[in-house]
Motif scaffolding. Structure first.
Motif, short mmCIF file in Angstrom:
data_model
loop_
_atom_site.label_atom_id
_atom_site.label_comp_id
_atom_site.label_asym_id
_atom_site.label_seq_id
_atom_site.Cartn_x
_atom_site.Cartn_y
_atom_site.Cartn_z
N ASP A 274 14.11 -37.08 -9.79
CA ASP A 274 15.37 -36.34 -9.95
C ASP A 274 15.40 -35.62 -11.30
OD1 ASP A 274 16.42 -37.15 -7.49
OD2 ASP A 274 17.30 -38.97 -8.32
N SER A 275 14.87 -36.27 -12.31
CA SER A 275 14.91 -35.70 -13.66
C SER A 275 14.00 -34.48 -13.81
CB SER A 275 14.51 -36.77 -14.69
OG SER A 275 13.22 -37.28 -14.41
N ASP A 276 13.11 -34.27 -12.84
CA ASP A 276 12.24 -33.09 -12.89
C ASP A 276 12.96 -31.82 -12.45
OD1 ASP A 276 9.93 -34.46 -13.77
OD2 ASP A 276 9.54 -35.16 -11.73
N ILE A 277 14.13 -31.96 -11.84
CA ILE A 277 14.92 -30.81 -11.40
C ILE A 277 15.77 -30.35 -12.57
CG2 ILE A 277 16.54 -29.91 -9.72
CD1 ILE A 277 13.81 -30.86 -8.56
N TYR A 278 15.58 -29.10 -12.99
CA TYR A 278 16.30 -28.61 -14.15
C TYR A 278 17.78 -28.42 -13.86
CZ TYR A 278 18.01 -25.21 -17.59
OH TYR A 278 18.78 -24.56 -18.53
N ALA A 279 18.11 -27.81 -12.72
CA ALA A 279 19.52 -27.50 -12.45
C ALA A 279 19.70 -27.11 -10.99
CB ALA A 279 20.00 -26.35 -13.34
N ASN A 280 20.92 -27.22 -10.52
CA ASN A 280 21.35 -26.55 -9.30
C ASN A 280 21.89 -25.18 -9.68
OD1 ASN A 280 20.76 -28.64 -7.46
ND2 ASN A 280 22.70 -29.66 -7.91
N LEU A 281 21.81 -24.24 -8.76
CA LEU A 281 22.19 -22.86 -9.06
C LEU A 281 23.65 -22.76 -9.50
CD1 LEU A 281 21.36 -19.93 -9.22
CD2 LEU A 281 21.77 -19.72 -6.75
N ALA A 282 24.51 -23.57 -8.90
CA ALA A 282 25.94 -23.53 -9.27
C ALA A 282 26.15 -23.85 -10.74
CB ALA A 282 26.73 -24.50 -8.40
N GLU A 283 25.32 -24.74 -11.31
CA GLU A 283 25.44 -25.08 -12.73
C GLU A 283 25.11 -23.88 -13.61
OE1 GLU A 283 24.23 -29.57 -13.46
OE2 GLU A 283 22.72 -28.56 -12.21
N ILE A 284 24.18 -23.07 -13.15
CA ILE A 284 23.77 -21.89 -13.93
C ILE A 284 24.81 -20.78 -13.79
CG2 ILE A 284 22.02 -20.08 -14.11
CD1 ILE A 284 19.95 -22.22 -13.34
#
Length: 344
Positions: A274-284
């Motif tokens: 899970d920690s390898d995922i930088y972000a979901n698009l909504a967060e950006i």
């Protein structure tokens, strides 16, 4: 007794609503992600009935609710990758829209064109935040309808694109892709790669994989620093591509992690956390996390497809159809009560 009617909105009417309105298509997607970030969405799990594990022929039931818009609905969509070998579309579907004040249905809408637009628009919105500045080249692995829609939206967003390479299993598919798009876009050089996927991906600013099979065609050696990779479907790239990424961004990781996409397989096999995922698009989009921070980052964007975006499209299509006089109204339930004696 209340009369209940629904509006049937076909594919040609959906096309008429969005004709020459590309910015509107992108706005619907971005608006949906903002609603998601603001906790205005209910998103139950997608139900996927897979009929063939090898081909991944399946039918998905994708429900969602937009709370502030007071609508709920679902998309019933079939994804049959094996159709590509038969020369017929591999995606088809319908959308059902209901209001949530009385719970009555409002519309049944063609979901085939909408799915194509939504998928490509999600990739384009991601590119708005994640692509290198002023991209010049774009490469497609796959030459079908989804690849074409991605090109149209990405070229609209980035007029700087001047070269488009395309690779497909079939020469006829590459030729069809180029013939259709070159007639409409005259300032781009289209290059047929004759099935050479490496040629399509090498030295490319944006790579899009939109294939109907489950094969790791994109190789890590062909991806350079600064590239944005838009991963659209299932298993389309070798694991080393994701392992090479500076950032992995998802439309929604929780919705992706137990599917059959590349990074989903890596997660199941313990090769991705899970920690390898930088972000979901909504967060950006909402500004909680940064998108691209420099032109050296290789960013991997994974799109699984989210029903609340489809529902945002369905709601906008319904409102536009009502204002434009489109669609065909059908009475489901008349005002006169059913005489139960008729059933005795």
């Amino acid at each position: 007794m209340k009369e209940v009617s629904i509006k049937i909105i076909n594919q040609n009417e959906v096309a008429a609503i969005f004709k020459n309105r590309t910015d509107y298509v992108l706005k619907i997607v971005e608006d949906a992600f903002i609603k998601w970030a603001n906790n205005e969405v209910l998103l139950p799990d997608k139900i996927s009935q897979i009929f063939d594990q090898q081909t991944q022929n399946r039918i998905n039931c994708m429900p969602a609710t937009l709370l502030k818009d007071k609508v709920s609905g679902m998309k019933w969509v079939s994804v049959f990758p094996a159709n590509a070998l038969k020369g017929v579309p591999n995606v088809s579907g319908v959308m059902l829209l209901s209001e949530i004040e009385t719970g009555f249905p409002q519309a049944v809408i063609d979901g085939t064109l909408c799915t194509r637009m939504r998928t490509a628009a999600v990739g384009a919105v991601a590119a708005k935040y994640l692509a290198p500045r002023n991209p010049q080249t774009i490469g497609f692995l796959g030459a079908g309808e989804e690849a074409r829609m991605h090109f149209i939206l990405l070229k609209h967003l980035f007029p700087t694109i001047k070269t488009c390479r395309v690779a497909s299993r079939k020469t006829i598919s590459e030729n069809s892709f180029i013939n259709e798009l070159s007639a409409a876009v005259t300032d781009v050089e289209f290059i047929a790669c004759r099935g050479d996927y490496s040629k399509a991906a090498t030295n490319t600013d944006i790579i899009v994989t939109a294939i109907s099979g489950q094969v790791p065609l994109l190789k890590a050696k062909d991806v350079r620093s600064g590239t944005l990779y838009i991963h659209v479907g299932g298993w389309e790239d070798e694991y080393a591509v994701a392992q090479k990424a500076d950032k992995i961004v998802c439309d929604d990781w929780e919705s992706s992690k137990h599917r059959t996409q590349t990074i989903s397989r890596m997660y199941v096999e313990g090769l991705l956390k899970d920690s390898d995922i930088y972000a979901n698009l909504a967060e950006i989009i909402s500004g909680k996390k940064s998108g691209r921070e420099n032109n050296q980052e290789f960013i991997y964007f994974n799109s699984v497809g989210l029903s609340f975006i489809d529902l945002n499209f369905a709601n906008e299509i319904y409102k536009q159809a009502c204002s434009m006089g489109l669609g065909h109204d059908i009475i489901l339930t008349g005002a006169d009560p059913i005489n139960l004696k008729d059933f005795i």
